[in-house]
Design a protein around this motif. Structure first.
Motif, PDB file in Angstrom:
ATOM      1  N   PRO A   1      -6.288   0.149   2.387  1.00  0.00           N
ATOM      2  CA  PRO A   1      -6.374   1.319   1.509  1.00  0.00           C
ATOM      3  C   PRO A   1      -4.980   1.784   1.092  1.00  0.00           C
ATOM      4  CG  PRO A   1      -6.936   1.930   3.763  1.00  0.00           C
ATOM      5  CD  PRO A   1      -6.746   0.444   3.741  1.00  0.00           C
TER       6      PRO A   1
ATOM      7  N   ARG B   1      -7.746   0.790  -3.102  1.00  0.00           N
ATOM      8  CA  ARG B   1      -7.384  -0.258  -2.152  1.00  0.00           C
ATOM      9  C   ARG B   1      -6.524  -1.301  -2.838  1.00  0.00           C
ATOM     10  NH1 ARG B   1     -13.104  -1.640   0.558  1.00  0.00           N
ATOM     11  NH2 ARG B   1     -13.991  -0.011  -0.707  1.00  0.00           N
TER      12      ARG B   1
ATOM     13  N   SER C   1       0.806  -1.227   0.000  1.00  0.00           N
ATOM     14  CA  SER C   1       0.000   0.000   0.000  1.00  0.00           C
ATOM     15  C   SER C   1       0.836   1.272   0.000  1.00  0.00           C
ATOM     16  CB  SER C   1      -0.949   0.014   1.198  1.00  0.00           C
ATOM     17  OG  SER C   1      -0.245   0.260   2.393  1.00  0.00           O
TER      18      SER C   1
ATOM     19  N   GLY D   1      -7.395   6.946  -2.601  1.00  0.00           N
ATOM     20  CA  GLY D   1      -8.690   6.389  -2.223  1.00  0.00           C
ATOM     21  C   GLY D   1      -8.877   4.948  -2.677  1.00  0.00           C
TER      22      GLY D   1
END
Length: 133
Positions: free
Chosen positions: A125, A93, A54, A91
């Protein structure tokens, strides 16, 4: 209190009959504990791999970071890491699935298969302030 002649040696017979049952029960507990331990390790590896992915800038480097984060697993043939995500925009994931073949050969004669396949998925996220390359 005195025992009758008919009960002589009954404790030895009980011990001989119950010892194998208790041993099998203990080995079953060991096998079940190994499965639970492996599931926890795979869940943790999926979480760590998703977090490592991420914070990356693109999907290619995220896949490499996820695979590197999952390398600590004790799997037959190594862990299998797959990565899916959105368009890698703020925004979005990332979803990481980690699969592993767990070795249960030490307890395979007690109702367990010699190996067991498990997987875990973690969704995180995308980090808003990802690394700038």
């Amino acid at each position: 209190m005195t025992r009758g002649r008919g009960e002589r040696g009954s404790m030895a017979v009980e011990a001989v009959l119950l010892a194998p049952v208790m041993l099998i029960f203990l080995l079953f507990i060991v096998g079940a504990a190994r499965i639970v331990e492996a599931k926890g390790e795979i869940d943790g590896a999926a979480r760590d791999a998703a977090r490592a992915a991420s914070v990356q800038r693109d999907q290619g480097s995220a896949a490499a970071a996820a695979a590197e984060a999952a390398q600590g697993l004790d799997c037959a043939g190594g862990p299998n890491v797959s990565l899916t995500g959105t368009d890698w925009v703020q925004g979005g994931r990332v979803r990481v699935t980690v699969g592993c073949v767990v070795d249960l050969s030490a307890v395979s004669g007690f109702g367990f298969a010699p190996s067991f396949s498990m997987s875990s998925t973690s969704v995180v996220p995308l980090e808003q302030f990802r690394r700038i390359q």
